[in-house]
Design a protein around this motif. Structure first.
Motif, PDB file in Angstrom:
ATOM      1  N   ILE A  35      -4.794   1.014   2.121  1.00 16.54           N
ATOM      2  CA  ILE A  35      -4.632   1.713   0.836  1.00 16.54           C
ATOM      3  C   ILE A  35      -5.023   3.169   1.063  1.00 16.54           C
ATOM      4  O   ILE A  35      -6.123   3.431   1.573  1.00 16.54           O
ATOM      5  CB  ILE A  35      -5.577   1.096  -0.220  1.00 16.54           C
ATOM      6  CG1 ILE A  35      -5.316  -0.401  -0.346  1.00 16.54           C
ATOM      7  CG2 ILE A  35      -5.451   1.810  -1.558  1.00 16.54           C
ATOM      8  CD1 ILE A  35      -6.535  -1.187  -0.803  1.00 16.54           C
TER       9      ILE A  35
ATOM     10  N   TYR B  10       1.145  -1.336   3.317  1.00 22.12           N
ATOM     11  CA  TYR B  10       0.571  -0.011   3.028  1.00 22.12           C
ATOM     12  C   TYR B  10       0.751   0.304   1.549  1.00 22.12           C
ATOM     13  O   TYR B  10       1.828   0.117   0.986  1.00 22.12           O
ATOM     14  CB  TYR B  10       1.289   1.013   3.916  1.00 22.12           C
ATOM     15  CG  TYR B  10       0.880   2.452   3.743  1.00 22.12           C
ATOM     16  CD1 TYR B  10      -0.459   2.842   3.735  1.00 22.12           C
ATOM     17  CD2 TYR B  10       1.850   3.450   3.610  1.00 22.12           C
ATOM     18  CE1 TYR B  10      -0.821   4.178   3.601  1.00 22.12           C
ATOM     19  CE2 TYR B  10       1.494   4.799   3.484  1.00 22.12           C
ATOM     20  CZ  TYR B  10       0.153   5.143   3.478  1.00 22.12           C
ATOM     21  OH  TYR B  10      -0.195   6.456   3.349  1.00 22.12           O
ATOM     22  N   TYR B  11      -0.328   0.780   0.926  1.00 21.80           N
ATOM     23  CA  TYR B  11      -0.340   1.079  -0.513  1.00 21.80           C
ATOM     24  C   TYR B  11      -0.790   2.533  -0.691  1.00 21.80           C
ATOM     25  O   TYR B  11      -1.975   2.823  -0.840  1.00 21.80           O
ATOM     26  CB  TYR B  11      -1.314   0.109  -1.180  1.00 21.80           C
ATOM     27  CG  TYR B  11      -1.381   0.121  -2.700  1.00 21.80           C
ATOM     28  CD1 TYR B  11      -0.715  -0.832  -3.443  1.00 21.80           C
ATOM     29  CD2 TYR B  11      -2.174   1.044  -3.390  1.00 21.80           C
ATOM     30  CE1 TYR B  11      -0.807  -0.863  -4.835  1.00 21.80           C
ATOM     31  CE2 TYR B  11      -2.269   1.026  -4.778  1.00 21.80           C
ATOM     32  CZ  TYR B  11      -1.589   0.060  -5.483  1.00 21.80           C
ATOM     33  OH  TYR B  11      -1.693   0.030  -6.866  1.00 21.80           O
TER      34      TYR B  11
ATOM     35  N   GLN C 223       2.500   4.181  -5.047  1.00 19.78           N
ATOM     36  CA  GLN C 223       1.945   4.237  -6.395  1.00 19.78           C
ATOM     37  C   GLN C 223       1.776   5.699  -6.799  1.00 19.78           C
ATOM     38  O   GLN C 223       0.986   6.420  -6.180  1.00 19.78           O
ATOM     39  CB  GLN C 223       0.588   3.502  -6.359  1.00 19.78           C
ATOM     40  CG  GLN C 223      -0.040   3.272  -7.687  1.00 19.78           C
ATOM     41  CD  GLN C 223       0.792   2.376  -8.587  1.00 19.78           C
ATOM     42  OE1 GLN C 223       1.450   1.451  -8.141  1.00 19.78           O
ATOM     43  NE2 GLN C 223       0.788   2.683  -9.868  1.00 19.78           N
TER      44      GLN C 223
ATOM     45  N   TRP D  72      -4.762   1.783  -9.559  1.00 22.87           N
ATOM     46  CA  TRP D  72      -5.232   0.753  -8.631  1.00 22.87           C
ATOM     47  C   TRP D  72      -4.844  -0.648  -9.109  1.00 22.87           C
ATOM     48  O   TRP D  72      -4.982  -1.625  -8.373  1.00 22.87           O
ATOM     49  CB  TRP D  72      -6.759   0.837  -8.475  1.00 22.87           C
ATOM     50  CG  TRP D  72      -7.223   2.124  -7.879  1.00 22.87           C
ATOM     51  CD1 TRP D  72      -7.377   3.325  -8.529  1.00 22.87           C
ATOM     52  CD2 TRP D  72      -7.589   2.371  -6.523  1.00 22.87           C
ATOM     53  NE1 TRP D  72      -7.811   4.290  -7.655  1.00 22.87           N
ATOM     54  CE2 TRP D  72      -7.960   3.733  -6.415  1.00 22.87           C
ATOM     55  CE3 TRP D  72      -7.642   1.568  -5.382  1.00 22.87           C
ATOM     56  CZ2 TRP D  72      -8.372   4.306  -5.214  1.00 22.87           C
ATOM     57  CZ3 TRP D  72      -8.062   2.132  -4.188  1.00 22.87           C
ATOM     58  CH2 TRP D  72      -8.417   3.493  -4.114  1.00 22.87           C
TER      59      TRP D  72
ATOM     60  N   LEU E 125      -2.689  -3.376  -7.252  1.00 25.74           N
ATOM     61  CA  LEU E 125      -3.299  -3.988  -6.063  1.00 25.74           C
ATOM     62  C   LEU E 125      -3.640  -5.455  -6.279  1.00 25.74           C
ATOM     63  O   LEU E 125      -3.515  -6.275  -5.372  1.00 25.74           O
ATOM     64  CB  LEU E 125      -4.613  -3.264  -5.741  1.00 25.74           C
ATOM     65  CG  LEU E 125      -4.646  -2.204  -4.667  1.00 25.74           C
ATOM     66  CD1 LEU E 125      -6.057  -1.678  -4.523  1.00 25.74           C
ATOM     67  CD2 LEU E 125      -4.164  -2.767  -3.338  1.00 25.74           C
TER      68      LEU E 125
ATOM     69  N   ARG F 241      -8.544  -5.771   2.696  1.00 24.43           N
ATOM     70  CA  ARG F 241      -8.067  -4.467   2.210  1.00 24.43           C
ATOM     71  C   ARG F 241      -8.939  -3.377   2.804  1.00 24.43           C
ATOM     72  O   ARG F 241     -10.152  -3.523   2.875  1.00 24.43           O
ATOM     73  CB  ARG F 241      -8.205  -4.387   0.694  1.00 24.43           C
ATOM     74  CG  ARG F 241      -7.301  -5.335  -0.022  1.00 24.43           C
ATOM     75  CD  ARG F 241      -7.643  -5.319  -1.475  1.00 24.43           C
ATOM     76  NE  ARG F 241      -6.813  -6.272  -2.178  1.00 24.43           N
ATOM     77  CZ  ARG F 241      -6.851  -6.453  -3.473  1.00 24.43           C
ATOM     78  NH1 ARG F 241      -7.684  -5.758  -4.222  1.00 24.43           N
ATOM     79  NH2 ARG F 241      -6.069  -7.323  -4.045  1.00 24.43           N
TER      80      ARG F 241
ATOM     81  N   VAL G 259      -9.477   0.861   2.485  1.00 23.36           N
ATOM     82  CA  VAL G 259      -9.136   2.181   1.940  1.00 23.36           C
ATOM     83  C   VAL G 259      -9.225   3.193   3.072  1.00 23.36           C
ATOM     84  O   VAL G 259     -10.216   3.229   3.822  1.00 23.36           O
ATOM     85  CB  VAL G 259     -10.081   2.576   0.776  1.00 23.36           C
ATOM     86  CG1 VAL G 259      -9.927   4.046   0.431  1.00 23.36           C
ATOM     87  CG2 VAL G 259      -9.805   1.722  -0.456  1.00 23.36           C
TER      88      VAL G 259
END
Ligand code: AVI
Length: 323
Positions: free
Chosen positions: A85, A108-109, A137, A147, A150, A158, A160
């Motif tokens: 993320i 991948y976010y 996003q 968020w 998610l 996960r 970050v």
């Protein structure tokens, strides 16, 4: 120092402008400030990219070097099937090499305010890493709603990813809140991979923010041009000088615009008076020791696990886990 801001009734449209509100609030106080996020309009973002290339600004180069030298170790530390993320992902360039070496990544976010840059980057990542799932996003990563999606993505782990020493641009209490926001959107054992500039001698730090090519000066002064263009102000940027200095006690480089002579500026119909020597505080860039940042991580809900540094100990990439 006396600062006068005489308001004229603002129009409805102006009331709606968060930018205008922030500018009038920032310039209306006894100590004049402008939120550093407004440094990044289109030109400001381009100038920041230029800063990353200048010799004196060692941060970007050093971080990239730490990444490339330790990529496999970093990927091993993150482990398999991770969903990466990235808040404030921009062009998502930094993550790509890492995604390429992770073991069976979930996907991948990326989160970014600019949809255009984000969707372009999504296309590039999908082209370069076939099969990689990307959930782009659009939004401000400091706002909890971006968020939310998610929760609908199941993943074993996960992580970050927050490179670039961006955490340094947050005040200490806000940095802690941001880490708490990250932790709140992760589960116990999930990770944070984050870059920080390290405390070092003030000469090197000050040079990085007052580079000999004057790019940082243009970047700093651009905020005045932006206010002129977007809020109908009449700043004369030649009446301000760029100043950056390292504040030893606060462990941060402060960036200011110093007024060179008494004068007044009109901002959307409001008069702002400036005195010679008075400054507009435009940015803070906090520097951390490994210990100091470990403490901040703990306050934000993370246990520091390990870190990687360059040989000159200029910069660090930390890995931490939610406790
Ligand atoms: C984006 N950020 C981490 C940069 C920094 O080093 O604080 C912004 C910057 N300001 C002046 N030069 C670079």
């Amino acid at each position: 120092m006396k600062a006068a801001l005489s308001s004229i009734v603002p129009e409805q449209q102006q009331q709606d402008s968060e930018f205008l509100k922030d500018v009038l609030e920032g310039l209306g106080g006894k100590i004049k400030t402008l939120p550093c996020k407004y440094l990044y309009d289109e030109l400001g973002s381009r100038l920041f990219e230029d800063i990353c290339e200048v010799e004196d600004y060692y941060l970007t180069r050093t971080e990239a070097d730490i990444f490339s030298k330790n990529l496999k170790d970093i990927a091993f530390t993150i482990g398999p099937e991770a969903l990466m993320i990235e808040p404030g992902a921009g062009n998502c360039e930094k993550v790509e090499a890492l995604l390429a070496v992770l073991e069976s990544p979930k996907g991948y976010y990326p989160i970014d305010i600019s949809s255009e840059i984000l969707f372009q980057a999504e296309r590039r990542i999908k082209r370069n890493l076939p099969g990689m799932q990307v959930w782009s996003q659009v939004g401000d990563f400091t706002q909890p709603d971006v968020w939310d999606k998610l929760a609908r993505i199941s993943s074993r782990k996960r992580v970050v990813f927050f490179p670039g020493s961006t955490i340094g641009n947050f005040e200490l209490d806000k940095a802690e809140q941001l880490l708490e926001l990250f932790a709140a959107n992760l589960g116990v054992g999930d990770g944070l991979l984050i870059g920080t500039d390290l405390v070092k001698d003030s000469v090197r730090l000050e040079r990085a923010y007052h580079d000999s090519e004057h790019v940082t000066e243009k970047f700093n002064k651009n905020i005045l041009n932006r206010i002129n263009a977007e809020l109908g102000a009449d700043f004369d940027h030649t009446l301000f000088a760029h100043r950056s200095f390292y504040h030893q006690l606060r462990q941060r480089v402060e960036m200011h615009l110093v007024c060179l002579k008494n004068h007044s500026v009109s901002v959307a119909g409001s008069q702002v008076d400036f005195l010679e020597g008075e400054t507009i505080h435009t940015e803070n860039s906090h520097k951390y020791s490994i210990n100091g940042f470990s403490k901040l991580l703990s306050k934000g809900g993370f246990a520091p696990i390990c870190h990687w540094k360059d040989s000159a100990k200029s910069y660090a990439i930390h890995y931490a886990q939610v406790v």
